[in-house]
Write an enzyme that holds these catalytic residues in place. Structure first.
Site, PDB file in Angstrom:
ATOM      1  CD  GLU A 101      19.500 -18.352 -10.342  1.00  0.00           C
ATOM      2  OE1 GLU A 101      20.323 -19.206  -9.924  1.00  0.00           O
ATOM      3  OE2 GLU A 101      19.421 -18.025 -11.527  1.00  0.00           O
TER       4      GLU A 101
ATOM      5  CD  GLU B 153      18.329 -19.148 -15.137  1.00  0.00           C
ATOM      6  OE1 GLU B 153      18.309 -17.933 -14.881  1.00  0.00           O
ATOM      7  OE2 GLU B 153      17.418 -19.924 -14.831  1.00  0.00           O
TER       8      GLU B 153
END
Ligand code: 3HC
Ligand code: NAI
Length: 700
Positions: free
Chosen positions: A127, A107
């Site tokens: 995730e 990210e």
């Protein structure tokens, strides 16, 4: 050079700012890293620069946010703030990726204007595998590069993507020649020179999507995600990227992340994350593993073929030895046939299949194993056959060859004893199918050297297996506990439950299949033959359920013959009246009056049986720590991953319920209660949970 912080530093070279993250071992994004990044970004804004490179020191870019921080309130600055600072930076910023850029690490890279990567790097958003969703823009920035359908697939699978594939997908702008820091910097400088302006992904439109492709990706993601709430949330978030202003969608994503990371499921998965890593460690001095350049496998049956496929897939050459030319050719044909089928299904490229076939050397002469660094024995489960083989191998293998057995139950010390190299002997207990199943029990025999164990563990990692170190003992960790669980399922049936009640309670709990349906799939005849062999030595005081013997005597060997615990019609499982009659006869023969069990009763008793045996496995030193048992049952026996393993699950139960489980399991088996050792076993996990609760309430 401007030194901001030990973990993040800025230097200026040829008019480029270089921000280096240095937080060993994997540059996890901890609070000091986030603070250091923010400070460096504030600093670069003060300089007139041609661009900024974000790079990791050591073996990785950034492996993700620091998972250890997730159980507590997150200290500022949080990652979205750091990414906003990159986006607001007046200079274009390029992420130079090597090793891993995962989760928050990826990210961070998606917050940059450009991304370049070493060819062996991996990127991705894992995730969901931690019970959460990306929390720093992953679900919003990724679709702007890949489109919605692909983004749903990637986010919901958590798949790690190789740099070349990421380049093809447009996630990476250029590939560097290698992961050498200089090569990375050169490529990053070149990229910045070629694109001297800001290119914030958040400002790009999400490509127009084909609604059918999105629907298909969504349905597939939800199916594979087995209805887990975080996967549903991830799908919804990716779709939001095309529906709302970026800031609103980013806020929704962050709120979902903040809420999910404090749910029971996320704690369970974090427990497993650390348990998986701990399970590959053993007490003793660290020994350098030996290099494995060629693997020998003896026995080309079910397991030998599977192990061979796994080793070839890892890129290692294999010499596969069978008993005679006919068996050799049959084993080789089966392996090449499996490779061809994989090509046919599009799972393997023709080039890879060709390379794997070329790396396979089938043989019927043990002397061909002379140049192997590791030889794995997978012949019949018979002590004499294996000992005879080990005696011959001892005279033929070069000194230092690691000699492993895939035995399920035999005493590895007795095998090592017939060789002059007991220090080089270990167990490598693969699970079937060996190329698919992730678990590998690495078994330490009495005389196994530390170096042998280290080499076996390194080999497991090369194969991509989850290793768990076990001691030599009957059934090692997994088979021993599973046997207790399966035995208890039979007690329940004799006591009054039906096969479907037992299996439904197990699947409601999260198991992929119930123990009786599993038995039907594996075949009931093999265990029957073993029980007949062991009949003379069986403890007459131990409770023995003869229903499986009665089923076998009636020819009900399982799914392969159309009947076992169930009837199978056109491959579909159905409750069987014949089985009900056999069970009723067995109960009547022992004058057992059947009683009713609720699903909760059944779950409690099965878990009680698992816990009691697990405590014995730990007390005997067969497993080193409680977490190892969780890892074993999750990776080898279908225990639901999102429950963190049986011991983690049990550590969340009130002590009086655990006491009732252990009592019920003990009463049913006629064994002594194991509550004391179960309580001791769960103590460290309970302490872990209490610590979490304390930190959670700090958050509230
Ligand atoms: N946080 C904290 N510790 C981490 C970590 C992380 N994200 N990633 C790895 N570690 C630790 C491991 O626990 C281990 O510690 P130990 O030596 O004390 O046991 C050490 O780093 C080395 O890890 P491995 O043994 O796994 O090393 P490998 O070289 O085999 O693998 C890796 C490296 C591929 C980076 C692997 O560690 C990995 O997959 N890490 C996790 C990646 C991940 O899941 N990241 C996402 C986190 S969630 C997130 O970022 C949320 C965001 O959206 C806000
Ligand atoms: P299998 O019967 O399918 O294969 C054994 C193979 O070994 C046969 O092809 C046979 O020809 C060959 N063989 C026998 N003696 C030999 C010798 N001296 N030299 C060369 N080849 C020889 O058996 P399977 O199922 O593959 O099991 C092998 C081992 O793996 C056993 O120890 C078993 O307990 C263990 N194991 C089996 C699992 C399973 O699910 N089948 C799971 C985990 C371990």
């Amino acid at each position: 050079m401007i030194q901001h912080d030990a973990v993040v530093r800025l230097e200026i070279v040829d008019g480029f700012g270089i921000v280096t993250i240095d937080n060993p071992p994997v540059n996890a994004g901890s609070t000091p890293v986030r603070a250091g990044l923010l400070a460096c970004l504030a600093d670069v804004a003060q300089h007139d620069l041609r661009g900024v490179v974000l790079i990791g020191a050591g073996r990785s870019f950034v492996a993700g946010s620091d998972i250890r921080e997730f159980g507590a309130p997150l200290a500022p600055p949080e990652l979205p703030q750091v990414i906003a600072a990159i986006e607001d930076c007046p200079h274009p910023v390029c992420a130079a990726i090597h090793g891993a850029a995962l989760g928050g690490g990826f990210e961070l890279a998606l917050g940059c204007d450009l991304r370049i990567a070493a060819p062996d790097a991996v990127v991705g958003l894992p995730e969901v595998t931690l019970g959460i969703v990306p929390g720093a823009g992953g679900t919003q920035r990724l679709p702007r590069l890949t489109g919605l359908a692909k983004a749903i697939t990637l986010v919901c699978s958590g798949r790690r993507i190789s740099a070349p594939e990421a380049h093809d997908l447009g996630l990476i702008d250029a590939l560097a020649a290698s992961s050498d820091p200089q090569a990375l910097l050169t490529t990053a400088f070149r990229a910045l020179q070629g694109a001297p302006h800001k290119r914030r992904l958040r400002d790009l439109p999400v490509p127009v999507a084909d609604p059918d492709a999105v629907k298909t990706a969504e349905a597939q993601a939800l199916r594979r995600g087995k209805g887990r709430p975080n996967v549903q949330e991830a799908v919804a978030l990716v779709k939001l990227s095309a529906e709302m202003p970026t800031d609103t969608a980013l806020a929704r994503e962050r709120a979902a992340f903040q809420s999910l990371r404090l749910q029971e499921e996320a704690f369970a998965l974090r427990h497993l994350f650390f348990a998986e890593r701990a399970a590959t460690r053993f007490e003793g001095p660290t020994a350098q593993p030996a290099e494995i350049r060629r693997v020998g496998i003896v026995g080309g049956g079910t397991m030998g073929q599977g192990i061979c496929r796994a080793v070839l897939a890892a890129g290692l050459p294999v010499t596969l030895v069978e008993r005679d030319a006919q068996a050799r050719d049959a084993a080789a044909a089966a392996i090449t046939g499996a490779l061809d089928r994989s090509v046919g299904k599009g799972h393997l490229s023709p080039d890879d299949a060709y390379a794997r076939k070329a790396a396979l050397a089938p043989s019927h002469s043990l002397s061909d194993l002379a140049d192997c660094d590791l030889v794995i024995e997978a012949v019949f489960e018979d002590m004499k056959v294996k000992q005879d083989l080990f005696r011959v191998l001892d005279t033929m293998l070069k000194p230092g060859t690691l000699l492993a057995t895939n035995t399920s139950y035999l005493d590895i010390d007795a095998l090592a004893a017939v060789t002059s190299r007991a220090a080089d002997v270990v167990g490598l207990h693969f699970f079937s199918p060996a190329d698919m199943m992730k678990l590998l029990e690495v078994v330490r025999a009495e005389h196994s050297a530390d170096r042998s164990l280290s080499t076996a563990l390194a080999f497991a990692k090369t194969l991509g297996k989850q290793a768990v170190v076990a001691r030599n003992a009957d059934g090692f960790i997994g088979n021993r506990i599973y046997a207790a669980y399966r035995r208890h399922a039979e007690f329940l049936i004799e006591d009054g439950a039906t096969p479907e009640e037992v299996d439904n309670a197990a699947t409601d709990f999260g198991f992929a299949m119930g123990p009786l349906a599993v038995g039907d799939m594996s075949g009931l005849d093999i265990a029957w033959a073993m029980r007949k062999r062991q009949a003379a030595t069986r403890d007459p005081a131990a409770r023995y359920v003869d229903i499986p013997d009665r089923l076998c005597a009636a020819g009900r060997f399982g799914r392969k013959v159309g009947g076992g615990w169930y009837d199978y019609i056109d491959g579909q499982l159905h409750p069987s009246d014949d089985v009900a009659a056999i069970i009723a006869q067995a109960r009547a023969a022992k004058a057992i009056t059947p009683r009713h069990f609720s699903p909760d009763d059944i779950q409690m008793r099965l878990l009680g049986a698992i816990l009691s045996e697990a405590a014995a496995v730990l007390a005997d030193g067969v497993a080193q720590r409680a977490g190892d048992i969780d890892v074993t049952l999750v990776h080898g026996y279908g225990f639901p991953r999102w429950r963190g393993g049986p011991l983690w699950r049990a550590s969340g139960e009130p002590p009086d319920r655990i006491a009732r489980m252990c009592d019920a399991a003990a009463q049913a088996s006629g064994a002594e209660g194991a509550l004391g050792s179960v309580t001791d076993m769960l103590a460290p996990l309970r302490a872990e949970r209490q610590e979490i609760e304390k930190r959670k309430s700090g958050h509230a």
